[in-house]
Every structure is written in structure tokens, then in C-alpha cells.
Write a protein that holds these residues in place. Structure first.
Motif, mmCIF file in Angstrom:
data_model
loop_
_atom_site.group_PDB
_atom_site.id
_atom_site.type_symbol
_atom_site.label_atom_id
_atom_site.label_comp_id
_atom_site.label_asym_id
_atom_site.label_seq_id
_atom_site.Cartn_x
_atom_site.Cartn_y
_atom_site.Cartn_z
ATOM 1 N N UNK A 70 50.143 14.569 56.065
ATOM 2 C CA UNK A 70 51.034 13.629 56.744
ATOM 3 C C UNK A 70 51.661 12.687 55.722
ATOM 4 N N UNK A 71 52.563 11.843 56.193
ATOM 5 C CA UNK A 71 53.212 10.926 55.276
ATOM 6 C C UNK A 71 53.780 9.727 55.991
ATOM 7 N N UNK A 72 54.544 8.929 55.245
ATOM 8 C CA UNK A 72 55.100 7.704 55.805
ATOM 9 C C UNK A 72 56.439 7.399 55.164
ATOM 10 N N UNK A 73 57.385 7.003 55.991
ATOM 11 C CA UNK A 73 58.634 6.404 55.529
ATOM 12 C C UNK A 73 58.492 4.906 55.688
ATOM 13 N N UNK A 74 58.664 4.163 54.582
ATOM 14 C CA UNK A 74 58.624 2.697 54.613
ATOM 15 C C UNK A 74 59.994 2.185 54.202
ATOM 16 N N UNK A 75 60.636 1.456 55.072
ATOM 17 C CA UNK A 75 61.991 0.992 54.829
ATOM 18 C C UNK A 75 62.024 -0.099 53.756
ATOM 19 N N UNK A 76 63.214 -0.407 53.300
ATOM 20 C CA UNK A 76 63.397 -1.425 52.268
ATOM 21 C C UNK A 76 62.961 -2.797 52.768
ATOM 22 N N UNK A 77 62.365 -3.584 51.881
ATOM 23 C CA UNK A 77 62.028 -4.993 52.124
ATOM 24 C C UNK A 77 60.953 -5.204 53.175
ATOM 25 N N UNK A 78 60.127 -4.194 53.432
ATOM 26 C CA UNK A 78 59.070 -4.311 54.429
ATOM 27 C C UNK A 78 57.727 -4.583 53.758
ATOM 28 N N UNK A 79 57.006 -5.580 54.226
ATOM 29 C CA UNK A 79 55.660 -5.838 53.741
ATOM 30 C C UNK A 79 54.758 -4.665 54.104
ATOM 31 N N UNK A 80 53.971 -4.191 53.140
ATOM 32 C CA UNK A 80 53.068 -3.090 53.434
ATOM 33 C C UNK A 80 51.829 -3.153 52.552
ATOM 34 N N UNK A 81 50.770 -2.521 53.037
ATOM 35 C CA UNK A 81 49.499 -2.452 52.334
ATOM 36 C C UNK A 81 48.788 -1.185 52.759
ATOM 37 N N UNK A 82 47.782 -0.767 51.987
ATOM 38 C CA UNK A 82 47.009 0.412 52.344
ATOM 39 C C UNK A 82 45.585 0.275 51.848
ATOM 40 N N UNK A 83 44.645 0.890 52.569
ATOM 41 C CA UNK A 83 43.251 0.819 52.134
ATOM 42 C C UNK A 83 42.479 2.057 52.561
ATOM 43 N N UNK A 84 41.276 2.174 52.030
ATOM 44 C CA UNK A 84 40.428 3.337 52.272
ATOM 45 C C UNK A 84 40.063 3.501 53.743
ATOM 46 N N UNK A 85 39.761 4.731 54.110
ATOM 47 C CA UNK A 85 39.181 5.030 55.414
ATOM 48 C C UNK A 85 37.788 5.599 55.173
ATOM 49 N N UNK A 86 36.781 4.974 55.786
ATOM 50 C CA UNK A 86 35.383 5.402 55.625
ATOM 51 C C UNK A 86 34.940 5.423 54.161
ATOM 52 N N UNK A 87 35.541 4.535 53.353
ATOM 53 C CA UNK A 87 35.144 4.386 51.946
ATOM 54 C C UNK A 87 35.305 5.665 51.127
ATOM 55 N N UNK A 88 36.214 6.539 51.547
ATOM 56 C CA UNK A 88 36.490 7.772 50.818
ATOM 57 C C UNK A 88 37.854 7.680 50.160
ATOM 58 N N UNK A 89 37.996 8.316 48.997
ATOM 59 C CA UNK A 89 39.235 8.227 48.243
ATOM 60 C C UNK A 89 40.372 8.954 48.961
#
Length: 296
Positions: A70-89
């Protein structure tokens, strides 16, 4: 490693160069402190393709659980962050590009007709790209093609990348143009959220109260709490504590300041409370973290 940002949370890293503003990179969450990258924004579009594992990805007030393929489109100037799920890489490909590579020059027909209706539309912050949706599968295939081209670098590399991005943009324009009737209110909410975050980031080291934050944007405390929780999926207090802990990490790693002084520098009333929140958030005490990560 961590994303470098300024006080407004804008990422400082260059995404390509002026002549070819495209950056393609292979990323993994374990390379970031605590398995997550800071909230940030940039004027470029970002396409993410997950290769292995999962990532919890948040764009403005929307939260996505992205899985392999899967993937993600993130538009210009949008605040975003990402983190682990279940402590797996999680391994993923990031393709970041300035929209001008699509339209060429300011006020061109391509910019006016096809690009700004998407990049300046506040209701189109992001799209969770899934392979079972045909046009989104084509976008994901495009991300794979970009990564393949980056690995082989043919003589026509820049032309080939541009062709793929053009196709991806055509898919977005044809299938993801949002309804604009609620755009003014969405833009107002985004501006308000950015004001709150900027105020917290500027004053986290001080004795910061809810009265201060709500007063800064001229709303009542209860509305401030409700608004922030709705858009960030976390309370203002928890976010402030989390941000203070984030700011303490490089001080623990790279300075000889005492735990007490670092607690004070990052807005905690005393070192005991700092240690308590730190252990809840990081899983170890500040002293233990310093011993594991110390670079001096």
C-alpha cells in the motif's frame, strides 16, 4: 537519526535540486529515534510505497494504517508523521517532488488547470493508496517504476521520471478531485491547528498552560481541547509532554547537562516528573537512555 525542522515544523532537507526537484529514497522506521519521524511539512508532494511491514501514518487529522503493497499520497504543505506498528520495522520508498516539475512555469495552463486545483485544495490532504483500486494500483506501480529507474539511472532518467510523475498526476486529477464546497472551513481549521502547534513549539520550555494556548488563538479552553483532540488524535497535554520528551533526547545524547537541568530546559517542573514521563514514553529512564546513546 531524525528529520531536521525549523520552528514552524518545516523540513529543512532539500528535496532534489532546483534543476530537478525530485528526491527518491529508501527509508526504514528503525533508523529514526523511537521508530518515528517528527511532525513536519514541506511544500513538495510526497508519495510513499510500503515494501515491508506496517506504518501508522498521520496527515493533519487523518490517521492511516499502511501495510506492505500500500502507499500514501501526501499533498503539499501538510503536517505529517509516521511511527512503528507493534514495534516492528517498516521499509518504504519515499518520492518527494516539487509540483512545478509537473507544470513547468508559473501561470502555465497546466498549473492553472491541473495542478493548483489539487495542491491548493485543503480538503485533499492525503489519500491512502490501495492496490485493489485500479487507479491507485497504477499510482503504486508508478512508485515502483520510479524506484527502479533510480536504481538503474538510464541516460533518459529525468525524462522517464517526469513521464511517470505526469501519469500519476493525471490519475490524481481524474479520480481524486475533491468537492470544494467546504474548503474555507477546512483551511481555517488547518490554519488554527498550525497556530496551536507553532505556539507549543515556541513555548514548550516555559510553564505553558491551557489558558496560554487557548488565549493565543482566541477560543475557550474546552473548545481548544476538543479541536486539538479531533485533529491530532491526542490531547494537548499528552502532545506537549511528548514534544518535551522529543526535545530532551538530543540533549541527553549530545551534551553533558545534568538530568535536572535538561528537565528544566525542556519545560518540566522537576527531574522526578521528567523521569516518570520519560520512562512512560521511551521505556527507560533518562539516565539509561543517555548511557545507551551517548555520543560524547
Amino acid at each position: 537519526m531524525q528529520i531536521q525542522i525549523n520552528q514552524d515544523k518545516k523540513e529543512l532537507k532539500s528535496h532534489g535540486c532546483y534543476e530537478f526537484p525530485v528526491l527518491v529514497s529508501h527509508e526504514n522506521l528503525f533508523s529514526y529515534e523511537r521508530g518515528s519521524f517528527f511532525w513536519h511539512w514541506h511544500p513538495e508532494i510526497e508519495l510513499t510505497l510500503v515494501l515491508e511491514g506496517d506504518i501508522i501514518y498521520q496527515v493533519e487529522s487523518q490517521t492511516f494504517h499502511l501495510k506492505a503493497g500500500e502507499g500514501l499520497f501526501c499533498n503539499a504543505n501538510m503536517l505529517h508523521t509516521g511511527h512503528l506498528f507493534n514495534q516492528k520495522d517498516c521499509l518504504y520508498i519515499s518520492t518527494t517532488f516539487d509540483p512545478r516539475i509537473i507544470y513547468g512555469f508559473e501561470t502555465s495552463m497546466v498549473q492553472t488547470k491541473f495542478v493548483t486545483p489539487l495542491t491548493l485544495n485543503s480538503t485533499l490532504s492525503s489519500i491512502h493508496l490501495k492496490p485493489e483500486i485500479f487507479w491507485q494500483k497504477e499510482m503504486l506501480d508508478g512508485c515502483r517504476k520510479i524506484w527502479s529507474l533510480t536504481g538503474t539511472k538510464p541516460d533518459t532518467y529525468e525524462l522517464d521520471i517526469l513521464a511517470v510523475l505526469m501519469h500519476i498526476w493525471s490519475l490524481l486529477y481524474n479520480h481524486a478531485r475533491p468537492d470544494t464546497k467546504d474548503q474555507p472551513s477546512v483551511r481555517r481549521d488547518r490554519d488554527r491547528l498550525h497556530q496551536i502547534l507553532a505556539y507549543i513549539h515556541d513555548h514548550y520550555s516555559e510553564k505553558l498552560t491551557l489558558d496560554d494556548i487557548a488565549g493565543h488563538i482566541n477560543i475557550c479552553k474546552s473548545e481548544c481541547c476538543r479541536f486539538f483532540k479531533k485533529h491530532m488524535n491526542i490531547s494537548i497535554f499528552d502532545y506537549l509532554m511528548h514534544y518535551r520528551i522529543e526535545k530532551s533526547l538530543p540533549l541527553l545524547q549530545n551534551t553533558s547537562e545534568s538530568i535536572t537541568d535538561i528537565a528544566s530546559m525542556t519545560g518540566f517542573s522537576n527531574s522526578c516528573y521528567f523521569s516518570k514521563i520519560f520512562k512512560e514514553d521511551i521505556g527507560c529512564t533518562p539516565r539509561e537512555y543517555r548511557a545507551k546513546t551517548r555520543t560524547l
